[in-house]
Design a protein around this motif. Sequence first.
Motif, mmCIF file in Angstrom:
data_model
loop_
_atom_site.group_PDB
_atom_site.id
_atom_site.type_symbol
_atom_site.label_atom_id
_atom_site.label_comp_id
_atom_site.label_asym_id
_atom_site.label_seq_id
_atom_site.Cartn_x
_atom_site.Cartn_y
_atom_site.Cartn_z
ATOM 1 N N LEU A 1 15.902 -21.148 -26.788
ATOM 2 C CA LEU A 1 14.508 -20.883 -26.439
ATOM 3 C C LEU A 1 13.964 -22.089 -25.681
ATOM 4 N N LEU B 1 22.615 -8.694 -28.104
ATOM 5 C CA LEU B 1 22.176 -9.754 -27.200
ATOM 6 C C LEU B 1 20.677 -9.992 -27.329
ATOM 7 N N ARG B 2 19.855 -9.057 -26.845
ATOM 8 C CA ARG B 2 18.392 -9.101 -27.028
ATOM 9 C C ARG B 2 17.901 -7.659 -26.974
ATOM 10 N N TYR C 1 5.281 -12.744 -26.018
ATOM 11 C CA TYR C 1 5.074 -14.071 -25.427
ATOM 12 C C TYR C 1 5.002 -13.973 -23.905
ATOM 13 N N VAL D 1 12.451 -15.788 -19.077
ATOM 14 C CA VAL D 1 11.026 -15.887 -19.411
ATOM 15 C C VAL D 1 10.844 -16.799 -20.629
ATOM 16 N N ILE D 2 11.764 -16.700 -21.579
ATOM 17 C CA ILE D 2 11.634 -17.506 -22.804
ATOM 18 C C ILE D 2 12.829 -18.398 -23.087
ATOM 19 N N LYS E 1 6.820 -13.540 -36.266
ATOM 20 C CA LYS E 1 6.553 -14.879 -36.778
ATOM 21 C C LYS E 1 7.080 -15.068 -38.206
ATOM 22 N N LEU F 1 9.538 -13.426 -39.474
ATOM 23 C CA LEU F 1 10.962 -13.051 -39.437
ATOM 24 C C LEU F 1 11.273 -11.748 -40.160
ATOM 25 N N LYS G 1 21.977 -19.358 -28.977
ATOM 26 C CA LYS G 1 23.192 -18.550 -29.002
ATOM 27 C C LYS G 1 24.291 -19.283 -28.259
ATOM 28 N N PHE H 1 19.953 -1.801 -17.880
ATOM 29 C CA PHE H 1 20.952 -1.554 -16.845
ATOM 30 C C PHE H 1 21.546 -0.148 -16.930
ATOM 31 N N GLU I 1 12.295 -6.294 -20.226
ATOM 32 C CA GLU I 1 13.583 -6.769 -19.723
ATOM 33 C C GLU I 1 13.808 -6.301 -18.284
ATOM 34 N N PRO J 1 10.520 -19.105 -34.346
ATOM 35 C CA PRO J 1 10.271 -18.746 -35.750
ATOM 36 C C PRO J 1 11.500 -18.947 -36.633
ATOM 37 N N ASN K 1 17.266 -14.496 -21.123
ATOM 38 C CA ASN K 1 16.009 -13.984 -20.587
ATOM 39 C C ASN K 1 15.196 -15.214 -20.184
ATOM 40 N N GLY L 1 6.450 -10.883 -19.314
ATOM 41 C CA GLY L 1 6.545 -11.444 -20.656
ATOM 42 C C GLY L 1 7.864 -11.117 -21.330
ATOM 43 N N ALA L 2 7.947 -11.471 -22.618
ATOM 44 C CA ALA L 2 9.168 -11.245 -23.389
ATOM 45 C C ALA L 2 8.810 -11.153 -24.864
ATOM 46 N N MET L 3 9.749 -10.627 -25.669
ATOM 47 C CA MET L 3 9.536 -10.494 -27.109
ATOM 48 C C MET L 3 10.367 -11.504 -27.873
ATOM 49 N N LYS L 4 9.734 -12.060 -28.930
ATOM 50 C CA LYS L 4 10.457 -12.928 -29.850
ATOM 51 C C LYS L 4 10.483 -12.262 -31.218
ATOM 52 N N ARG L 5 11.303 -12.831 -32.118
ATOM 53 C CA ARG L 5 11.295 -12.359 -33.510
ATOM 54 C C ARG L 5 9.877 -12.490 -34.062
#
Lengths: 83, 227
Positions: A10, B57-58, B148, A69-70, B106, B108, A41, B65, B94, A17, A67, B100-104
């Motif tokens: 990151l 992966l994410r 984010y 972006v982050i 807060k 978890l 990773k 794709f 994606e 987190p 990614n 923007g993008a997504m994280k886990r």
Amino acid sequence: MYKVKVYVTLKESVLDPQGSAVKNSLHSLSYNEVEDVRIGKYMELTLNETANVDERIKEMCEKLLANTVIEDYTYEVEEVVGQ
Amino acid sequence: MKFAVIVFPGSNCDVDMYHAIQDELGEEATYVRYDEQSLANYDAILLPGGFSYGDYLRSGSIARFAPIMSEVVKAAEEGKPVLGICNGFQILLEAGLLPGAMKRNKNLKFMCRPVTLVVQNNATMFTSAYENSEEITIPIAHGEGNYYCDDATLEELQSSGRIVFTYKDNPNGSIDDIAGIINEKGNVLGMMPHPERAVDHLLGSADGLKMFKSLLRNWRESHVTHA
């Protein structure tokens, strides 16, 4: 053959987190010297003979593996000599 | 109005989406597989929730794709409504159709419960049936919904009314309490909460149905001419 080690983390500016949870856990085990934990990773890619390894790996990272972006990425390329 | 419900390997809210359109809205829904080649016959594209490609992966990184995605991009460029819910939102991020993008989350944790959303912009084709500042109850079900974006993007989203839904009580750590955003053109919306799971009082809330009703009304106004 090439062995490529890709590290995805990151970005510094992005709160992690998972990292904070692991840091808290280390603190509860009394490892109070731990100031920060960042989780990322690690990927190992095996490539057959190919031209422009750097260029290709960068492309793979930008398109799929990270990614941007982050996340930031770094990689190491190791040439593996066949037996 | 014809709705395409895109089905990726690992989608699991496709049936809820189909039910919302076909049974509750009373319009035509069709499942469209990830490997199909055209979306020309549909008026709106719905990307449902789930765990496409196992979220390996994410979230959404592999689904973007899939062969159908170039058609989704094309539909978005043509101005057709494109709605991404939960994993569908992650796929839109994606794919670069939304910023923007997504994280886990807060905390978890995977969270699955109804939350209160605040409608921040009702001047969109997805939200015109709501009032501005209206509070609605819609369920969330995600582990990676911590939205984010960088400061410049956030400022742009704020100043152009592109934050469409916010959480009243932020469950996941999303920046600025963001639950849903829209693209600049106003035809691509992504949100983590599930309006398709809130389309009947038997389900605990019917607040999500207004989204689909908004879409239908706006489509009719621009496509159906009365004699």
